[in-house]
Motif scaffolding. Structure first.
Motif, PDB file in Angstrom:
ATOM      1  N   GLU A  94       2.231   6.547  -6.754  1.00 29.31           N
ATOM      2  CA  GLU A  94       1.146   7.725  -7.479  1.00 29.31           C
ATOM      3  C   GLU A  94       1.717   9.327  -7.208  1.00 29.31           C
ATOM      4  N   SER A 111       1.342   3.907  -2.677  1.00 33.00           N
ATOM      5  CA  SER A 111       1.054   5.583  -2.521  1.00 33.00           C
ATOM      6  C   SER A 111       2.328   6.120  -3.243  1.00 33.00           C
ATOM      7  N   THR A 145       0.761  -1.444  -0.704  1.00 33.50           N
ATOM      8  CA  THR A 145       0.084  -0.278  -0.328  1.00 33.50           C
ATOM      9  C   THR A 145       1.077   1.184   0.137  1.00 33.50           C
ATOM     10  N   LYS A 146       2.161   1.645   0.843  1.00 26.42           N
ATOM     11  CA  LYS A 146       2.315   2.138   0.580  1.00 26.42           C
ATOM     12  C   LYS A 146       3.582   2.151  -0.728  1.00 26.42           C
TER      13      LYS A 146
END
Length: 321
Positions: A81, A78, A74-75
């Motif tokens: 992006e 993120s 997830t990190k």
């Protein structure tokens, strides 16, 4: 995903603990009774207890490992992006400025009539562009023969941008950016490789990572020159590679290393004694990667790679040079 894992695993752990409690109660009762003297009962009970404790620990370990992997993923997503949005903003800004300088009425007047006033106005516009954005290494107009006519460049001493004198202007007809922009249709944009700046055909000793965007100038359907901006990518690299959780690489389609966490391994395509990105070796650890080709648009196939820091404890992030 980690939320779901927690709530799937907890009932399992609770069931194991309840069963373990039952066994321990039975164990206590047997120990107080005469049946405990039967040594045959000891080993099976101890084996069951040990097995339950081991199973309990195994489930918890698997849950924690899954949660950790999901958190890292997830990190990474993120961060990639955010870095992509930043890079897109920088390059879009450069695209808009190049297009504006090509389309200004002063450009047509200068190219078609060689008006002194139009040239002075263009000089002012180019100078303003470089003053507003300190990351523009050079802002230039090059005529249809490859000769620099207007060249604004940033001062190496951090002062105001410099208008390069006529006698210091160079002919760039042999450079790729001139020949390729000359083939670009009116209104189009050309994108250079992400590389190191050259002067008089040689890579500068104090390396300057750069990225160029240019657009042709047509007058009456004839190629009459080009506007080109050299973007100093030093600060862009600094932002893209800044991370508290990952080591960050930029690699092209040929596995040439553009940016490496160890600056001595960057620019393998342009500097001698530097190796390509070791695809096989890097697969030993978890990496997260995404293409940046839709942003750079230069055909290099550049991609960003994030490697979790714990996967490479021997290499800490360092500032790119």
């Amino acid at each position: 995903m980690s939320y779901q894992n927690k709530h799937i695993a907890i009932p399992r752990v609770a069931s194991l603990l309840n069963l373990l409690s039952f066994i321990l109660n039975a164990y206590s009762k047997l120990k107080r009774s005469h049946l405990w003297i039967c040594s045959r009962l000891k080993s099976p009970l101890l084996l069951i207890i040990f097995s339950m404790l081991s199973a309990n620990g195994l489930v918890i370990t698997k849950v924690n490992a899954s949660e950790s992997k999901n958190t890292i993923s997830t990190k990474a997503s993120s961060e990639i992006e955010i870095k992509r949005e930043y890079l897109q903003h920088i390059i879009s800004q450069q695209e808009r400025l190049v297009t504006s300088l090509v389309n200004t009425p002063f450009m047509a007047s200068y190219v078609s009539k060689n008006e002194v006033l139009a040239r002075e106005s263009l000089n002012e516009l180019f100078l303003t562009a470089a003053t507003i954005n300190k990351h523009y290494m050079q802002v230039r107009f090059i005529d249809g023969h490859g000769q620099e006519k207007i060249r604004i460049e940033q001062s190496t001493k951090g002062l105001a941008p410099i208008v390069v004198k006529k006698e210091a202007l160079q002919n760039k007809s042999a450079r790729e950016y001139f020949s390729e922009t000359k083939k670009t249709p009116a209104g189009g944009l050309w994108y250079s490789s992400f590389d190191l700046n050259r002067e008089l055909g040689e890579i500068e000793q104090l390396i300057n990572p750069t990225y160029r965007i240019s657009s042709p100038v047509y007058v009456d359907g004839k190629f009459s020159g080009m506007v080109i901006i050299n973007l100093d990518m030093t600060n862009v690299i600094g932002y893209l590679t800044e991370s508290t959780d990952f080591l960050v690489y930029l690699v092209d389609a040929d596995s040439e290393v553009l940016i490496h966490p160890d600056p001595k391994k960057s620019w393998s395509k342009y500097l001698t004694g530097r190796s390509k990105y070791q695809e096989v070796a890097e697969k030993e650890s978890i990496n997260y990667s995404q293409s940046l080709e839709d942003i750079f648009k230069n055909g290099e196939g550049i991609r960003i790679i994030l490697k979790p820091l714990e996967a490479t404890p021997s290499l800490a992030p360092t500032k790119n040079q």
